[in-house]
Design a protein around this motif. Structure first.
Motif, PDB file in Angstrom:
ATOM      1  N   GLY A  24       0.740  -1.262   0.008  1.00 36.52           N
ATOM      2  CA  GLY A  24       0.041  -0.052   0.008  1.00 36.52           C
ATOM      3  C   GLY A  24       0.760   1.257  -0.016  1.00 36.52           C
ATOM      4  N   LEU A  25       2.129   0.959  -0.268  1.00 31.03           N
ATOM      5  CA  LEU A  25       2.881   2.384  -0.084  1.00 31.03           C
ATOM      6  C   LEU A  25       3.039   2.934  -1.600  1.00 31.03           C
ATOM      7  N   VAL A  26       2.509   4.226  -1.553  1.00 30.74           N
ATOM      8  CA  VAL A  26       2.444   5.079  -2.816  1.00 30.74           C
ATOM      9  C   VAL A  26       3.161   6.155  -2.779  1.00 30.74           C
ATOM     10  N   PHE A  27       3.747   6.665  -4.110  1.00 25.74           N
ATOM     11  CA  PHE A  27       4.569   7.940  -4.066  1.00 25.74           C
ATOM     12  C   PHE A  27       3.469   9.139  -4.427  1.00 25.74           C
ATOM     13  N   HIS A  28       3.852  10.265  -4.135  1.00 21.78           N
ATOM     14  CA  HIS A  28       2.971  11.540  -4.379  1.00 21.78           C
ATOM     15  C   HIS A  28       2.351  11.710  -5.690  1.00 21.78           C
ATOM     16  N   ASP A  29       3.331  11.163  -6.766  1.00 21.29           N
ATOM     17  CA  ASP A  29       3.098  11.078  -8.182  1.00 21.29           C
ATOM     18  C   ASP A  29       1.840   9.995  -8.444  1.00 21.29           C
ATOM     19  N   GLY A  30       1.639   9.076  -7.660  1.00 23.08           N
ATOM     20  CA  GLY A  30       0.727   8.205  -7.912  1.00 23.08           C
ATOM     21  C   GLY A  30       1.268   6.721  -8.315  1.00 23.08           C
ATOM     22  N   SER A  31       2.750   6.764  -8.404  1.00 15.58           N
ATOM     23  CA  SER A  31       3.380   5.458  -8.599  1.00 15.58           C
ATOM     24  C   SER A  31       3.496   4.503  -7.446  1.00 15.58           C
ATOM     25  N   LYS A  32       3.357   3.368  -7.499  1.00 18.97           N
ATOM     26  CA  LYS A  32       3.825   2.506  -6.220  1.00 18.97           C
ATOM     27  C   LYS A  32       5.058   2.444  -6.035  1.00 18.97           C
ATOM     28  N   VAL A  33       5.565   2.455  -4.427  1.00 19.10           N
ATOM     29  CA  VAL A  33       6.649   2.424  -4.022  1.00 19.10           C
ATOM     30  C   VAL A  33       7.476   0.788  -4.154  1.00 19.10           C
ATOM     31  N   LEU A  34       8.490   0.806  -5.116  1.00 17.55           N
ATOM     32  CA  LEU A  34       8.948  -0.638  -5.086  1.00 17.55           C
ATOM     33  C   LEU A  34      10.461  -0.739  -4.465  1.00 17.55           C
ATOM     34  N   ALA A  35      10.616  -1.882  -4.167  1.00 12.74           N
ATOM     35  CA  ALA A  35      12.090  -2.027  -3.417  1.00 12.74           C
ATOM     36  C   ALA A  35      13.348  -1.416  -4.434  1.00 12.74           C
ATOM     37  N   ARG A  36      13.176  -1.522  -5.844  1.00  8.53           N
ATOM     38  CA  ARG A  36      14.207  -0.869  -6.712  1.00  8.53           C
ATOM     39  C   ARG A  36      14.261   0.571  -6.202  1.00  8.53           C
ATOM     40  N   ASP A  37      13.204   1.228  -5.892  1.00  8.84           N
ATOM     41  CA  ASP A  37      13.199   2.713  -5.619  1.00  8.84           C
ATOM     42  C   ASP A  37      14.274   2.902  -4.205  1.00  8.84           C
ATOM     43  N   ALA A  38      13.758   1.834  -3.507  1.00  8.75           N
ATOM     44  CA  ALA A  38      14.439   2.154  -1.825  1.00  8.75           C
ATOM     45  C   ALA A  38      15.942   1.654  -2.073  1.00  8.75           C
ATOM     46  N   VAL A  39      16.259   0.719  -2.878  1.00 12.20           N
ATOM     47  CA  VAL A  39      17.642   0.403  -3.307  1.00 12.20           C
ATOM     48  C   VAL A  39      18.242   1.868  -3.869  1.00 12.20           C
ATOM     49  N   ALA A  40      17.771   2.287  -4.955  1.00 15.63           N
ATOM     50  CA  ALA A  40      18.422   3.577  -5.461  1.00 15.63           C
ATOM     51  C   ALA A  40      18.567   4.575  -4.364  1.00 15.63           C
ATOM     52  N   SER A  41      17.614   4.698  -3.635  1.00 11.57           N
ATOM     53  CA  SER A  41      17.559   5.768  -2.584  1.00 11.57           C
ATOM     54  C   SER A  41      18.676   5.689  -1.386  1.00 11.57           C
ATOM     55  N   ILE A  42      18.968   4.265  -1.234  1.00 13.81           N
ATOM     56  CA  ILE A  42      19.754   3.933  -0.189  1.00 13.81           C
ATOM     57  C   ILE A  42      21.186   4.484  -0.648  1.00 13.81           C
TER      58      ILE A  42
ATOM     59  N   ALA B 153      17.494   9.324   5.338  1.00 14.15           N
ATOM     60  CA  ALA B 153      17.554   8.076   4.518  1.00 14.15           C
ATOM     61  C   ALA B 153      16.143   8.110   3.749  1.00 14.15           C
ATOM     62  N   ALA B 154      15.686   9.093   2.889  1.00 15.78           N
ATOM     63  CA  ALA B 154      14.426   9.228   2.542  1.00 15.78           C
ATOM     64  C   ALA B 154      14.440   8.397   1.273  1.00 15.78           C
ATOM     65  N   ILE B 155      13.169   7.768   1.148  1.00 15.45           N
ATOM     66  CA  ILE B 155      13.046   6.736  -0.064  1.00 15.45           C
ATOM     67  C   ILE B 155      12.323   7.610  -1.137  1.00 15.45           C
ATOM     68  N   MET B 156      12.602   7.837  -2.228  1.00 14.66           N
ATOM     69  CA  MET B 156      12.160   8.570  -3.231  1.00 14.66           C
ATOM     70  C   MET B 156      12.028   7.865  -4.590  1.00 14.66           C
TER      71      MET B 156
END
Length: 528
Positions: free
Chosen positions: A96-114, A165-168
């Motif tokens: 249920g995690l959703v970015f402000h632009d409407g896209s779903k939060v995916l594990a690859r987003d977290a990896v790139a952010s970290i 450590a913000a997830i974007m």
């Protein structure tokens, strides 16, 4: 009339009774906040400025949160599994995690952010140095394969202060860590309304309708359910301290992050206002020196500067005679940190013989080079210490070029590594929360990693080696002994000059309820 007397007089004449009015439904859902300075930078990992940190905790979420006992708790993750003798961590994102632009939060987003955060943040650098591979085998799974066990992993990812450590979204996280992201898009409880920004005056945030708080736990700092009850948050930048306090008393604003200490007695008399300390780790001032350029690239000169700054004078300038605000001298760890020792703070106390220090400065090799002192004037706790520190430097013979500016301008300029003749700088005053300075793992100013470090760029292989030993030590007694060695080495290398510590109260109207302990967060708040 000095600065303190002027502020008191201004505040006294500014305080007028609030006109009675009926609050609208919209007003009850809008919180008006006065940050200590403008949010000049919107990238959560690009500056150590705490106004950006506060902004980041609104817009972005983190994989783990930190409760008010400073323990990490799962936030964006459901949980984790540790295998292979501590060298494999598998984290699972909650649904249920959703970015402000409407896209779903995916594990690859977290990896790139970290990975991006791990280039800039001091704790992140340690984590990434221990990481052999960081991957996203599917949309909800994040895997750390480590070279060596790193039990601090959740604490590093939960860090809610300085560089977050913000997830974007992956598309933004792929931005060069040394370039700012072009837009602020997160999955946190509030969206940043770029169109309503007025540079130097206002920032606006709206509730993220698709945000789903955790279903379990207790709200505590950035841990547990982060519920956004308010529809709109407005940051109103008010450089004049008396104006901010007057606006709070009349109800034009709801919360002043850092009311100047001199005006607290007036606020305490108002039955509609609460004045209290929410961050018990305190604020520690420091004179940050540029280690790349003369004159402070000379360690012998830095050691003289270390002895010249009177911490009690600095904190008395900030705190005045208010008996309810703690203040005092510190070493390279805050007094309320378990890592604090007796080797630095006592050595830095005592009377200052400026005549003798002037001779020591010449003997150390000072040749009258111009020292550009970036002096933020719009943040009182910084401006007041700038005056004290500049006076001390002048007394020992430093050729001080006092450059008055606003804090946002200082933050932009300190990234310049050039000589002063090319727009560079020599020193500036800043503060760090005790939360950041409490251990070698989190203290960015105490790093000795040169060009990879914070502005000032101190290079100390000895401090770095001791820090590595500390990170590998599991026993608290052993950690404290190593921290003592770090302080002794810091007395020689002088990565920065401690300028004292105090507790900064917040002030807010009584109809604002649910405020959590720690640095400012806007979840769990209700406005009556």
């Amino acid at each position: 009339m000095d600065r303190r007397q002027f502020l008191k007089a201004s505040a006294a004449t500014a305080f007028l009774p609030a006109a009675p009015h009926l609050a609208s439904a919209q007003d009850a859902k809008t919180l008006r906040f006065v940050p200590y300075s403008d949010v000049a930078i919107i990238d959560p990992i690009w500056t150590n400025g705490y106004s950006t940190r506060t902004h980041a905790l609104l817009v972005w979420d983190t994989l783990y949160g930190l409760d008010d006992q400073f323990q990490p708790q799962p936030q964006m993750v459901e949980g984790h599994v540790v295998e292979d003798d501590g060298k494999r961590w598998t984290l699972t994102l909650r649904p249920g995690l959703v970015f402000h632009d409407g896209s779903k939060v995916l594990a690859r987003d977290a990896v790139a952010s970290i990975k991006r955060w791990g280039v800039r943040d001091t704790f992140g650098q340690a984590l990434m140095a221990a990481t052999d591979e960081l991957s996203a085998p599917d949309d909800r799974t994040i895997v750390f394969r480590l070279k060596t066990p790193f039990p601090h992993l959740p604490t590093a990812l939960a860090r809610p202060s300085a560089l977050v450590a913000a997830i974007m979204p992956e598309r933004l996280a792929q931005t060069d860590p040394f370039k700012q992201i072009p837009e602020a898009v997160g999955s946190g409880p509030y969206r940043y309304l770029t169109a309503e920004r007025i540079a130097g005056a206002r920032h606006v945030y709206a509730r993220h309708e698709a945000y789903v708080p955790r279903s379990s736990g207790t709200p505590s700092f950035t841990a547990g359910p982060r519920t956004p009850y308010l529809d709109r948050i407005e940051f109103n930048v008010m450089p004049d301290a008396a104006t901010a306090v007057s606006a709070l008393q009349t109800g034009a604003v709801d919360w002043v992050e850092q009311p100047i200490i001199d005006l607290l007695p007036l606020l305490r008399k108002d039955p509609n206002i609460v004045v209290e300390v929410r961050d018990r780790t305190g604020m520690a001032g420091q004179l940050r020196l540029n280690h790349l350029q003369p004159p402070f690239n000379n360690p012998a000169i830095r050691r003289v500067i270390l002895k010249a700054i009177d911490q009690e004078d600095c904190m008395n300038a900030v705190c005045g005679g208010d008996p309810q605000v703690e203040r005092g001298s510190i070493g390279f760890f805050p007094n309320n940190s378990p890592m604090a020792s007796d080797v630095a703070a006592p050595a830095l106390k005592g009377p200052k013989d400026f005549g003798k220090l002037k001779q020591e400065l010449v003997a150390a090799g000072y040749k009258g080079e111009r020292a550009v002192f970036l002096a933020a004037q719009d943040v009182p706790r910084i401006a007041l210490v700038c005056d004290v520190a500049a006076d001390a430097l002048n007394k020992i013979g430093v050729n001080v070029d006092f450059v008055a500016a606003d804090w946002g301008t200082v933050l932009q300029r300190i990234g310049n590594r050039s000589p002063v003749e090319q727009g560079g700088w020599s020193c500036y005053i800043t503060y760090w929360s005790g939360l950041d300075l409490g251990s070698p793992a989190t203290s960015s100013p105490l790093r000795g990693n040169g060009a990879k470090g914070s502005p000032g760029w101190p290079d100390s292989p000895q401090i770095e080696a001791l820090r590595a030993r500390w990170l590998g030590a599991a026993d608290p007694t052993q950690q404290k002994a190593i921290a003592r060695e770090i302080e002794l080495q810091a007395m020689q290398d002088v990565p920065y000059v401690p300028a004292g510590q105090y507790l900064q109260p917040v002030a807010y109207r009584k109809n604002l309820t649910g405020m959590l302990n720690g640095v400012p967060v806007f979840t769990n708040l209700r406005k009556g």
